[in-house]
Enzyme design. Sequence first.
Site, PDB file in Angstrom:
ATOM      1  N   GLU A  24      13.618  44.342 103.963  1.00 13.44           N
ATOM      2  CA  GLU A  24      14.425  43.917 102.829  1.00 13.44           C
ATOM      3  C   GLU A  24      14.707  45.116 101.940  1.00 13.44           C
ATOM      4  O   GLU A  24      13.824  45.930 101.670  1.00 13.44           O
ATOM      5  CB  GLU A  24      13.707  42.843 102.002  1.00 13.44           C
ATOM      6  CG  GLU A  24      13.666  41.494 102.658  1.00 13.44           C
ATOM      7  CD  GLU A  24      13.267  40.372 101.712  1.00 13.44           C
ATOM      8  OE1 GLU A  24      13.129  40.594 100.484  1.00 13.44           O
ATOM      9  OE2 GLU A  24      13.087  39.252 102.206  1.00 13.44           O
ATOM     10  N   HIS A  78      18.332  41.892  96.268  1.00 20.39           N
ATOM     11  CA  HIS A  78      17.542  42.172  97.456  1.00 20.39           C
ATOM     12  C   HIS A  78      18.246  41.554  98.650  1.00 20.39           C
ATOM     13  O   HIS A  78      19.186  40.781  98.498  1.00 20.39           O
ATOM     14  CB  HIS A  78      16.092  41.698  97.319  1.00 20.39           C
ATOM     15  CG  HIS A  78      15.893  40.228  97.413  1.00 20.39           C
ATOM     16  ND1 HIS A  78      16.168  39.356  96.370  1.00 20.39           N
ATOM     17  CD2 HIS A  78      15.439  39.454  98.429  1.00 20.39           C
ATOM     18  CE1 HIS A  78      15.872  38.133  96.736  1.00 20.39           C
ATOM     19  NE2 HIS A  78      15.440  38.150  97.996  1.00 20.39           N
TER      20      HIS A  78
END
Length: 134
Positions: A24, A78
């Site tokens: 991520e 994110h």
Amino acid sequence: MRVIIEPGILEEVVRHARECLPEEACGFLIGRGDNVQRFVTATNELASATAYNIAPQCLFDLVRELRVSGEDLVGIYHSHPATEAVPSSRDVAEAHYPDSAYVIVSLCDPDRPEVNAFRIVDGQVEEVELHAIV
């Protein structure tokens, strides 16, 4: 609440998400009011494909910088490398900035990324308008 992203910034955020695969990506959306004028990447301390954590010192330094510049923390972004662009239960539990948008980039289909924005307050998730100026 809405988020307006200046030209080119969303493309750069998506590029950052792709560069971080399979982990991520994460970072900050900076501007004034609801208008994102720049972004700042951050390091995912967890180096995980399913979660992220930004070092407290990184956030502290950014807040100090924003006090000097007069800019706002419009959002925190994110990526979700393999899931949809909706907050996970962990994202909801760790959302500590109710005045900021949470922008999620899904790379389930890397050729067609999906980007959504949310406001998360006290465990309640509300999708917000996201406008990227092209």
